[in-house]
Every structure is written in structure tokens, then in C-alpha cells.
Design a protein around this motif. Structure first.
Motif, PDB file in Angstrom:
ATOM      1  N   ILE A   2       0.873  -1.170   0.000  1.00 15.84           N
ATOM      2  CA  ILE A   2       0.000   0.000   0.000  1.00 15.84           C
ATOM      3  C   ILE A   2       0.909   1.218   0.000  1.00 15.84           C
ATOM      4  O   ILE A   2       1.671   1.442   0.936  1.00 15.84           O
ATOM      5  CB  ILE A   2      -0.929   0.005   1.231  1.00 15.84           C
ATOM      6  N   ASP A   3       0.862   1.993  -1.099  1.00 13.29           N
ATOM      7  CA  ASP A   3       1.810   3.086  -1.279  1.00 13.29           C
ATOM      8  C   ASP A   3       1.700   4.142  -0.198  1.00 13.29           C
ATOM      9  O   ASP A   3       2.690   4.707   0.243  1.00 13.29           O
ATOM     10  CB  ASP A   3       1.617   3.732  -2.653  1.00 13.29           C
ATOM     11  N   GLN A   4       0.469   4.447   0.230  1.00 11.78           N
ATOM     12  CA  GLN A   4       0.284   5.463   1.249  1.00 11.78           C
ATOM     13  C   GLN A   4      -0.472   4.845   2.428  1.00 11.78           C
ATOM     14  O   GLN A   4      -1.271   3.938   2.242  1.00 11.78           O
ATOM     15  CB  GLN A   4      -0.544   6.627   0.709  1.00 11.78           C
ATOM     16  N   LYS A   5      -0.183   5.360   3.586  1.00  7.99           N
ATOM     17  CA  LYS A   5      -0.937   4.888   4.757  1.00  7.99           C
ATOM     18  C   LYS A   5      -2.234   5.661   4.842  1.00  7.99           C
ATOM     19  O   LYS A   5      -2.442   6.490   5.726  1.00  7.99           O
ATOM     20  CB  LYS A   5      -0.095   5.040   6.022  1.00  7.99           C
ATOM     21  N   LYS A   6      -3.108   5.394   3.891  1.00 11.48           N
ATOM     22  CA  LYS A   6      -4.401   6.064   3.858  1.00 11.48           C
ATOM     23  C   LYS A   6      -5.499   5.007   3.815  1.00 11.48           C
ATOM     24  O   LYS A   6      -5.394   4.022   3.091  1.00 11.48           O
ATOM     25  CB  LYS A   6      -4.516   6.973   2.636  1.00 11.48           C
ATOM     26  N   THR A   7      -6.515   5.228   4.588  1.00 18.28           N
ATOM     27  CA  THR A   7      -7.676   4.350   4.546  1.00 18.28           C
ATOM     28  C   THR A   7      -8.931   5.200   4.535  1.00 18.28           C
ATOM     29  O   THR A   7      -8.960   6.320   5.061  1.00 18.28           O
ATOM     30  CB  THR A   7      -7.709   3.392   5.745  1.00 18.28           C
ATOM     31  N   VAL A   8      -9.965   4.674   3.919  1.00 20.26           N
ATOM     32  CA  VAL A   8     -11.283   5.304   3.963  1.00 20.26           C
ATOM     33  C   VAL A   8     -12.229   4.315   4.632  1.00 20.26           C
ATOM     34  O   VAL A   8     -12.268   3.144   4.254  1.00 20.26           O
ATOM     35  CB  VAL A   8     -11.790   5.651   2.545  1.00 20.26           C
ATOM     36  N   PHE A  29      -6.966   3.026  13.422  1.00 22.47           N
ATOM     37  CA  PHE A  29      -6.137   3.289  12.242  1.00 22.47           C
ATOM     38  C   PHE A  29      -5.223   4.491  12.492  1.00 22.47           C
ATOM     39  O   PHE A  29      -4.044   4.477  12.146  1.00 22.47           O
ATOM     40  CB  PHE A  29      -7.018   3.558  11.016  1.00 22.47           C
ATOM     41  N   LYS A  30      -5.781   5.506  13.091  1.00 28.27           N
ATOM     42  CA  LYS A  30      -5.028   6.734  13.348  1.00 28.27           C
ATOM     43  C   LYS A  30      -3.823   6.457  14.251  1.00 28.27           C
ATOM     44  O   LYS A  30      -2.715   6.951  14.024  1.00 28.27           O
ATOM     45  CB  LYS A  30      -5.953   7.756  14.004  1.00 28.27           C
ATOM     46  N   LEU A  31      -4.035   5.647  15.266  1.00 30.09           N
ATOM     47  CA  LEU A  31      -2.958   5.311  16.195  1.00 30.09           C
ATOM     48  C   LEU A  31      -1.874   4.464  15.542  1.00 30.09           C
ATOM     49  O   LEU A  31      -0.750   4.390  16.041  1.00 30.09           O
ATOM     50  CB  LEU A  31      -3.536   4.567  17.410  1.00 30.09           C
ATOM     51  N   ARG A  32      -2.214   3.844  14.430  1.00 34.15           N
ATOM     52  CA  ARG A  32      -1.242   3.027  13.712  1.00 34.15           C
ATOM     53  C   ARG A  32      -0.638   3.761  12.516  1.00 34.15           C
ATOM     54  O   ARG A  32      -0.032   3.148  11.645  1.00 34.15           O
ATOM     55  CB  ARG A  32      -1.894   1.718  13.267  1.00 34.15           C
ATOM     56  N   GLY A  33      -0.837   5.058  12.474  1.00 31.80           N
ATOM     57  CA  GLY A  33      -0.179   5.868  11.462  1.00 31.80           C
ATOM     58  C   GLY A  33      -0.929   6.064  10.168  1.00 31.80           C
ATOM     59  O   GLY A  33      -0.400   6.642   9.213  1.00 31.80           O
ATOM     60  N   SER A  51      -9.781   4.959  -7.387  1.00 35.29           N
ATOM     61  CA  SER A  51      -8.374   5.282  -7.111  1.00 35.29           C
ATOM     62  C   SER A  51      -7.962   4.955  -5.676  1.00 35.29           C
ATOM     63  O   SER A  51      -6.793   5.095  -5.321  1.00 35.29           O
ATOM     64  CB  SER A  51      -8.108   6.762  -7.386  1.00 35.29           C
ATOM     65  N   GLU A  52      -8.922   4.518  -4.853  1.00 32.55           N
ATOM     66  CA  GLU A  52      -8.588   4.179  -3.473  1.00 32.55           C
ATOM     67  C   GLU A  52      -7.850   2.843  -3.415  1.00 32.55           C
ATOM     68  O   GLU A  52      -8.115   1.924  -4.195  1.00 32.55           O
ATOM     69  CB  GLU A  52      -9.847   4.089  -2.610  1.00 32.55           C
ATOM     70  N   GLU A  53      -6.945   2.742  -2.435  1.00 32.01           N
ATOM     71  CA  GLU A  53      -6.209   1.490  -2.248  1.00 32.01           C
ATOM     72  C   GLU A  53      -6.726   0.677  -1.069  1.00 32.01           C
ATOM     73  O   GLU A  53      -6.590  -0.549  -1.052  1.00 32.01           O
ATOM     74  CB  GLU A  53      -4.721   1.784  -2.047  1.00 32.01           C
ATOM     75  N   LYS A 153      -3.402  -8.765   8.495  1.00 33.19           N
ATOM     76  CA  LYS A 153      -3.404  -8.732   7.031  1.00 33.19           C
ATOM     77  C   LYS A 153      -2.716  -7.474   6.519  1.00 33.19           C
ATOM     78  O   LYS A 153      -1.966  -7.513   5.535  1.00 33.19           O
ATOM     79  CB  LYS A 153      -4.841  -8.796   6.515  1.00 33.19           C
ATOM     80  N   LEU A 154      -2.965  -6.347   7.190  1.00 31.46           N
ATOM     81  CA  LEU A 154      -2.371  -5.093   6.727  1.00 31.46           C
ATOM     82  C   LEU A 154      -0.858  -5.082   6.907  1.00 31.46           C
ATOM     83  O   LEU A 154      -0.150  -4.381   6.176  1.00 31.46           O
ATOM     84  CB  LEU A 154      -2.994  -3.915   7.470  1.00 31.46           C
TER      85      LEU A 154
END
Length: 604
Positions: A2-8, A29-33, A51-53, A153-154
Motif C-alpha cells: 500500500i503506497d500510502q498509509k491512507k484508509t477510507v 487506524f489513526k494510532l497506527r499511522g 483510485s482508493e487502495e 493482514k495489513l
């Protein structure tokens, strides 16, 4: 990778449970960066999905396997036939469903969504999680192990492994909360309702709320009966009210009792926060991806927040104990909170909290040393919000000329091993609101969809308060002069004819006038217990003729514990006897009736 640490995180929910879990997951998620929003599906620009990963979906199921209102546009777009089969090939996803296993279409929406995402080329990170309201631990029973698996998994997609062993996450507030003394700022407007502060401007609200006034509150059970059931009549409604159809439900948001509110302020009377009812609370944004809800964007009184927003009767989640443990300076309390949060402490937590139905306020009293260290930010994270409640409408819109809504409410009171009686928040609030009080409500579609033809026989099974949606139908057909005992067939069940025969005089009057075929099962009025399923089997030949030759529809409403399965099994026995079917064939026939909606259930 995952190129960016971004989640929706996208949620769909009718009551707010999915939103609450989404915000809890956002915090983890926030606490894990990671960064990224947690928003309703219909508020998300779905054009960005290609475009979301990484997207996590949390959704509940409403009605008869239908998607929640704040997911409908999103789902409709995903179903478009012109979407390429590889539209979402970049996307990695997880789906968590919130459901109730007492319903046939358990977590149906989550299953459909999971399947559709795969059809569009997305990659499933982990198995779908199917939360069950019926579990002793509620959603936590699946949510906690499902998220633990998600972190594993992540870790396969990032350079840094995801920490899965941390029992106590660092505290992360969603918003910043400050209080000021009311005497220093008296400009705040005292409003009656936190969610609808301007009752003269409700048109902009998505729920289409309206104001209804309590006209009468009648106990339908005898004073000697163990349970208190109320028929509440609300009206008159304004001419602008859109109305409702048979099968619709009315939604309202209850408030905490005066006793609960008083207990809250007693607990915090000598607290370092120095909380007072007239303190002004201001909620401001901290994170770009966690905006402040609309109803918090103006200053409010603490008394309003405590009465209307925080659910003081709720059983606390595990997360509440983790917050207490993070802040506690008391060794014994801290160790106990850590134990409750651990996988090995689940049974102890069940015995302490869930099984005796211990409330968040009682927990704060027990852990008073830890409670003394809490800030307002902590309280906002520990308390869950009061969720709206839905009631089947028990009156006819046409008969009442759109000016009345009736609901049938069983007042929830019971004892556990705890000394204090357990009280249902909404039912006791409704019982005690005074005549003339005005409350906000909104109407939505219920589970039942009644046939449009008045010639279709309606076989209605409604023991106890399950009578409510059928009273709607009966009143309406009587008003339209279409009521007949050939098409309105009601099986009603209760304990005693003199104890809890709700609306009995009206039903017997309809029966005597030939407008209703009424069969009652009074389970305790004889030595052997007789339930509605027994009466149904006794009427087997009559019911088989209605179903097979006249396409009669079966509607079952009431408590979800044992009654629905027992009633369905009675119909299986009828099909075996009257239709000369094997048990397997009869069960399959029953399933076909459910799929075609010739058999419908609304249970709670």
C-alpha cells in the motif's frame, strides 16, 4: 504494498451503530499511522473509489434485507451494469456487517456488498465479519477479533508490521471539548432539542422530522399483570405531515431520566472537572478527517448533552475500560480494566458487565478512583450516544386523517443479580412523558410490505405488542369499509384474557361485526399452556386453503426469541398434513414463501 498509509472507512446505518464502530476503527487506524475519513457512504464521492487502495466498509441491514438510507445512493451506483468488471482492481477492502441472527436475511446487505466489490475486481483483505446483535457481547464479539485479523493482514502490505499485541491503545480523542461557566457567557440559546434546535425550520433535515404531541397514555394491561404495556396516542400533526402507510414505523430518540441525569452529576460533583448543569460545552475539530457533527457545532449546555446525547443506561464497551486503564493511577482498578480488555478476560467482563446489565454510570461508580482522572474528552469517548428507536405504527393514517400516530410499548423493567432494577431507556421515558409534551419523530418504511389488493387474505400472527402493525391494517380497512373476516385473519396471543389482551374490546367488536376473523391464545388461562402456534395448527385446513388457493400472505410480528420459529414450524406441519409434503419439501415451500414475500416477519 500500500503506497500510502491512507484508509477510507465508509459506513451505512439506520440507527448510528455503524457510525459508532466506524469512529472506533478510525481511532485505531489513526494510532497506527494511517489517515483518512470515516463517513457515511452517501456522503462519499463514489467517483474516487476507483483510485482508493484501502477501504473498510461497515454496514447494517434494515427492513427485509434492505440497505440503510445513508447507503442507498452508493449502492445504486455500484449496481450500475456499465461498470467495468475491473473497475476496482486497485482496491483492497474489508466488510463488517451489523445484523441480527433472528432475521432470515441476517447481514444480507454486508454479504451483497462484499460480493459486488469482488465482482468489480477488488481484493478482499480478510473474510467478511458478521456481527450478531443476539450475542452476549453484542458487536464486540466479532468486531474485536475481526479487527485483530485486519491488522495482521495489513502488516503484509506495509514496511512496518502492525502492532496486534497492544492491549491498551494510547488515548486519541475525536474532538477537542472545552467547558466554560454559564455565568461568563449567557449568550447561548437554550433549545429544547439538541438535534433539532429550530423547530420552525425542519425542512432541511434529511429525516423529514416532525413534532408530535402526546394526547393519551393508556395502560392496556391490568394493574395486577406483571408487565406494563402502554398505548400512546400522538397528535394532532401539522397539515404538512406527509403521512404513513400500513407497515411503516415511527422513529424517535429517547432521553435519559431525571434520576440518571442526577446520578451523573452526583458522580462528578467532587470531580476535578467541577461539572455543573449550566456549564457551556464547546466541541471543536482536531483532525482533518474527523469533522465535528452538525449538532455539536454550536455551544450547548452540559445538562442538555447529558440528558439527550450520552446513553447513561448503556452497557459499556471494552473500549471504555481501556480508556479507564490508560488514565488510572489506582493499581487494582487499572489491573482489572486491563484484564477486561484482554482476550482472556472476556468471560469475566461478561459476568461483571453484560450478563447483569451493569450500566456505564454504575461502572464509573465502581471504578471511582479511575473516574476521578477523566477529562471531558475521555467522557466523549467512553459514553455511547442514545440511538433512535423504531416502533411499528399502530394507527391508521387514513382513519386519523393524517393527524395521529399510535404506538404500543411494553415498558421494560426487570431484575438481575444487581440490587437496582434494570429499566429500558426508551420505554420508561415514553411511559413517563406528560400529556401535552411535544417530541420530534420521523417515519420510515418498516419490514412489512402489505399487498395492494384488498382481496388478498392477510394471515396476521401478532402476540403481545406484535399486534401493533396489524392494528394499523385493521383500522385502515375498517375506515375504507373493506374489512372482512374473509381477508383479515388475526392470531393474537398473550398470557391472560383479563391481564394483557391489548385492544381486546376493539378486536372483539370487529369480530362480532364480521370484519375480522380473530383467534386468541391465552397461554395461562388453563392448566396446559396454549400458544398461537397451537391455534395455527388447529386451523390448518382453513389456512392451507387461503395460502394455496387464494395466495394468502402470512405476517408474523413480535418477540424474536422463540415465537417466530415455533410459528414457522407450525406452518411446516400444516404443509405436511394438508399438502401431502415431506418435511424437507414443506420446509423448502416455506422458504419459497419467504423469498416471494408471501411470508414476512418483523421481530424484535
Amino acid at each position: 504494498m500500500i503506497d500510502q498509509k491512507k484508509t477510507v472507512i465508509l459506513y451505512g446505518s439506520q440507527t448510528g451503530n455503524a457510525e459508532e464502530l466506524s469512529q472506533l476503527l478510525w481511532r485505531q487506524f489513526k494510532l497506527r499511522g494511517f489517515s483518512g475519513p470515516a463517513i457515511a457512504m452517501d456522503d462519499y464521492d463514489i467517483r474516487n473509489l476507483i483510485s482508493e487502495e484501502l477501504v473498510i466498509f461497515i454496514c447494517s441491514t434494515t427492513g427485509d434485507g434492505e440497505e440503510p438510507d445513508n447507503m442507498k445512493k452508493f449502492w445504486k451506483f455500484l449496481l450500475r451494469k456499465n461498470l467495468p468488471h475491473d473497475s476496482l482492481k486497485k482496491l483492497k477492502f474489508g466488510v463488517l456487517g451489523l445484523g441480527d441472527s433472528s432475521y432470515l436475511k441476517f447481514n444480507f446487505v454486508a454479504k451483497k456488498l462484499n460480493k459486488r466489490l469482488l465482482q468489480l475486481g477488488a481484493t478482499q483483505l480478510l473474510d467478511i465479519g458478521l456481527c450478531d446483535y443476539q450475542h452476549d457481547l453484542g458487536n464486540d464479539a466479532i468486531f474485536i477479533p475481526w479487527t485483530a485479523e485486519l491488522w495482521k493482514k495489513l502488516s503484509q502490505y506495509g514496511s512496518n508490521p502492525v502492532d496486534t499485541d497492544s492491549t491498551l491503545p494510547s488515548f486519541l480523542p475525536r474532538w477537542n471539548v472545552l467547558k466554560t461557566d454559564f455565568t461568563s457567557d449567557q449568550s447561548i440559546k437554550r433549545t429544547n432539542d439538541l438535534y433539532f434546535p429550530d423547530e420552525n425550520n425542519l425542512d432541511c433535515c434529511a429525516d423529514k422530522p416532525f413534532i408530535m404531541e402526546l394526547k393519551s397514555n393508556i395502560r392496556t394491561t391490568s394493574l395486577e399483570h406483571f408487565q406494563d404495556v402502554r398505548l400512546l396516542e400522538f397528535g394532532p400533526l401539522k397539515e404538512t405531515f406527509d403521512g404513513y402507510e400500513p407497515g411503516d414505523v415511527v422513529n424517535l430518540r429517547p432521553r435519559n431520566s431525571k434520576a440518571q441525569v442526577d446520578l451523573f452529576f452526583d458522580i462528578f460533583s467532587d470531580h476535578q472537572l467541577n461539572l455543573h448543569r449550566d456549564d457551556i460545552i464547546n466541541v471543536t475539530q482536531i483532525h482533518d478527517d474527523m469533522p465535528v457533527p452538525k449538532y455539536f457545532q454550536k455551544p450547548m449546555l452540559l445538562s442538555q448533552l447529558v440528558e439527550q446525547y450520552w446513553d447513561l443506561s448503556a452497557i459499556p464497551r471494552k473500549y471504555a475500560f481501556s480508556v479507564l486503564a490508560v488514565e488510572s493511577e489506582n493499581k487494582l482498578e487499572k489491573e482489572k480494566c486491563i484484564e477486561f480488555c484482554s482476550p482472556n478476560g472476556s468471560e469475566d467482563l461478561l459476568n461483571y458487565c453484560n450478563r447483569p446489565r451493569r450500566t456505564i454510570l454504575e461502572v464509573l461508580e465502581d471504578f471511582h478512583h479511575s473516574t476521578s482522572k477523566l477529562s471531558l474528552n475521555h467522557l466523549f469517548e467512553m459514553f455511547t450516544s442514545i440511538k433512535p428507536r423504531a416502533f411499528s405504527i399502530a394507527s391508521s393514517c387514513k382513519a386519523a386523517d393524517r393527524k395521529q400516530i399510535d404506538i404500543l410499548v411494553a415498558v421494560v423493567k426487570y431484575f438481575t443479580k444487581l440490587k437496582t432494577e434494570r429499566l429500558g431507556l426508551c420505554s420508561n421515558w415514553l411511559k413517563n412523558i406528560p400529556i401535552g409534551m411535544r417530541i420530534f419523530a420521523w417515519v420510515t418504511k418498516g419490514t412489512f410490505v402489505f399487498p395492494k389488493s384488498v382481496n388478498t387474505p392477510l394471515i396476521m400472527i401478532g402476540p403481545g405488542t406484535g399486534l401493533a402493525p396489524f392494528r394499523n391494517v385493521i383500522l385502515e380497512q375498517e375506515h375504507l369499509q373493506q374489512a372482512s373476516n374473509e381477508t383479515l385473519i388475526l392470531f393474537f396471543g398473550c398470557r391472560n384474557e383479563k391481564g394483557d389482551f391489548h385492544c381486546g374490546d376493539y378486536l372483539k367488536q370487529m369480530e362480532s361485526s364480521g370484519k375480522l376473523a380473530l383467534t386468541c391464545a391465552f397461554s395461562r388461562d388453563q392448566d396446559n399452556k396454549i400458544y398461537v402456534q397451537h391455534k395455527i395448527e388447529e386451523s390448518g385446513s382453513f389456512l392451507w386453503n387461503l395460502i394455496q388457493k387464494k395466495s394468502g400472505c402470512i405476517f408474523i410480528a413480535g418477540n424474536s426469541k422463540n415465537m417466530p420459529d415455533a410459528v414457522k414450524q407450525s406452518f411446516v406441519q400444516i404443509f405436511i398434513k394438508e399438502g401431502n409434503m415431506t418435511e424437507v419439501d414443506a420446509s423448502e415451500y416455506l422458504k419459497r414463501l419467504e423469498v416471494s414475500k408471501q411470508l414476512q416477519l418483523e421481530t424484535w
